[in-house]
Write an enzyme that holds these catalytic residues in place. Structure first.
Site, PDB file in Angstrom:
ATOM      1  CG  ASP A   1      58.918-102.021  24.276  1.00 16.41           C
ATOM      2  OD1 ASP A   1      59.425-102.857  23.505  1.00 16.41           O
ATOM      3  OD2 ASP A   1      57.691-101.832  24.371  1.00 16.41           O
TER       4      ASP A   1
ATOM      5  CG  LEU B   1      55.124-109.259  27.483  1.00 20.16           C
ATOM      6  CD1 LEU B   1      56.527-109.575  28.027  1.00 20.16           C
ATOM      7  CD2 LEU B   1      54.772-107.819  27.831  1.00 20.16           C
TER       8      LEU B   1
ATOM      9  CD  GLU C   1      56.753-107.142  17.444  1.00 18.18           C
ATOM     10  OE1 GLU C   1      56.699-107.653  18.578  1.00 18.18           O
ATOM     11  OE2 GLU C   1      56.801-105.926  17.255  1.00 18.18           O
TER      12      GLU C   1
ATOM     13  CG  ASN D   1      47.157-100.518  11.527  1.00 20.30           C
ATOM     14  OD1 ASN D   1      47.358-100.766  10.337  1.00 20.30           O
ATOM     15  ND2 ASN D   1      48.149-100.335  12.380  1.00 20.30           N
TER      16      ASN D   1
ATOM     17  CB  ALA E   1      51.005-101.378  24.107  1.00 17.25           C
ATOM     18  CB  ALA E   2      46.746 -98.033  21.605  1.00 20.24           C
ATOM     19  N   GLY E   3      47.060-100.773  20.142  1.00 25.91           N
ATOM     20  CA  GLY E   3      46.544-101.820  19.250  1.00 25.91           C
ATOM     21  C   GLY E   3      46.619-103.191  19.915  1.00 25.91           C
ATOM     22  CG  ASP E   4      50.340-104.721  20.994  1.00 27.20           C
ATOM     23  OD1 ASP E   4      50.106-105.098  19.828  1.00 27.20           O
ATOM     24  OD2 ASP E   4      51.428-104.247  21.359  1.00 27.20           O
TER      25      ASP E   4
ATOM     26  N   GLY F   1      54.034 -96.129  28.273  1.00 25.73           N
ATOM     27  CA  GLY F   1      54.585 -97.477  28.226  1.00 25.73           C
ATOM     28  C   GLY F   1      53.711 -98.441  27.449  1.00 25.73           C
TER      29      GLY F   1
ATOM     30  CB  SER G   1      50.018 -98.346  29.008  1.00 26.50           C
ATOM     31  OG  SER G   1      49.876 -99.129  27.829  1.00 26.50           O
TER      32      SER G   1
HETATM   33  O1  RIB Z   1      52.881-102.633  19.744  1.00 28.73           O
HETATM   34  C1  RIB Z   1      53.839-102.088  20.612  1.00 28.73           C
HETATM   35  C2  RIB Z   1      55.067-102.953  20.650  1.00 28.73           C
HETATM   36  O2  RIB Z   1      55.654-102.946  19.376  1.00 28.73           O
HETATM   37  C3  RIB Z   1      56.136-102.471  21.599  1.00 28.73           C
HETATM   38  O3  RIB Z   1      55.977-102.996  22.894  1.00 28.73           O
HETATM   39  C4  RIB Z   1      57.423-102.870  20.912  1.00 28.73           C
HETATM   40  O4  RIB Z   1      58.091-103.920  21.554  1.00 28.73           O
HETATM   41  C5  RIB Z   1      57.020-103.266  19.497  1.00 28.73           C
HETATM   42  O5  RIB Z   1      57.123-104.597  19.309  1.00 28.73           O
END
Ligand code: RIB
Length: 297
Positions: free
Chosen positions: A12, A41, A136, A179, A240-243, A278, A282
């Protein structure tokens, strides 16, 4: 019971801007940082920080080998990650003063997972193991089909949204984590309740988790309907909040937590991620998430 995340690994490149760049405009960035990322990741690290044994599979180029260190330091097993000769997937991310982001994604090695490699990895997993997927990497439909054939419980996060997902058969999916935007694209509905109604009409056995940003999240299956407010924080960076939400939710589900508890843990973890810069960096530790929940009660 194991969690296998077949997912992306990205580098990123994050630029702080006062506002997102517009057509024909050049803006100077107030800051630049390079972070480990990728929805795959990030979700692996979130599920591992939540306390689960997570195996990550996916492909990186030589320039992305540091992403393996990030996964390992995050407690993720990387034995299935492969190296290819090409460029690692990367994301060009603008973050504005409100902490919102917009992203350009280059898939790179994330789109180099061949069928033999997929089969080789899946050989080591069987029901009731969990297969975690996002959008992805290449071969998503193939992974859904093969995962179902093996009796795996599948969580799909259909992100980032794209045309091919609209018509995709999602009947292999146990948990759909999406979402509002993704919900609208898949169902054609815009109200949260109508989105979940529509999904359950199409897939009666599905468990749907719909995240609503600062309005929290909803859980629906054929017998349960739960709402979880977000934990209020000052937004610094929503990347990355959703992740984080996804990883924490699936880890809690794997742990046997009730859906309401899983939602609460996931919402608290995502709020903490929003208050930090980040992507992977994060994602909070479980103890920090539990502290946040305790302090809010
Ligand atoms: O969801 C956030 C991620 O989306 C980032 O880390 C970026 O790599 C994109 O894939």
């Amino acid at each position: 019971m194991k969690i296998l995340n077949f997912g992306s690994l990205n580098i990123d490149k994050v630029y702080r801007v006062a506002h997102f760049v517009r057509a024909g405009e050049t803006v100077a960035s107030a800051g630049y940082q390079c972070f480990p990322g990728g929805k795959g990741l990030n979700q692996s690290i979130a599920a591992a920080r939540a306390g689960q044994k997570v195996f990550h599979a996916g492909t990186v180029g030589e320039d992305g080998l540091f992403l393996l260190d990030t996964l390992r330091k995050g407690g993720v097993d990387t034995r299935y990650v492969r190296t290819s000769g090409s460029i690692t997937g990367h994301a060009l991310i603008q973050v504005d003063d409100a902490g919102e982001n917009c992203i350009i994604l280059y898939p790179g090695s994330n789109f180099e997972n061949e069928e033999e490699y997929v089969d080789e990895v899946l050989r080591d997993f069987e029901g009731p193991d969990i297969l975690l997927l996002q959008n992805e990497i290449n071969g998503l439909e193939q992974l859904l089909r093969k995962g179902r054939e093996k009796g795996l419980r599948i969580m799909l996060n259909p992100s980032p949204m794209e045309e091919r997902l609209k018509g995709m058969d999602l009947s292999a999916v146990t948990w759909l984590m999406l979402n509002e935007t993704e919900g609208r694209e898949i169902t054609g509905e815009s109200e949260p309740d109508r989105i979940t109604d529509c999904l359950l009409q199409r897939y009666p056995d599905m468990r749907v988790v719909l995240t609503l940003g600062e309005k929290g999240a909803v859980y629906r299956d054929r017998g349960e309907y739960l709402r979880q407010p977000a934990f209020p924080v000052r937004a610094v960076d929503t990347t990355a909040a959703g992740d984080t939400f996804t990883g924490y939710f699936i880890a809690a589900a794997a742990e046997g937590k009730k859906n309401g508890e899983a939602l609460k843990l996931a919402a608290a973890a995502a709020s903490l991620a929003v208050s930090r810069q980040g992507a992977a960096v994060s994602i909070p530790e479980r103890a920090q998430v539990e502290d946040m929940i305790q302090n809010a009660e």
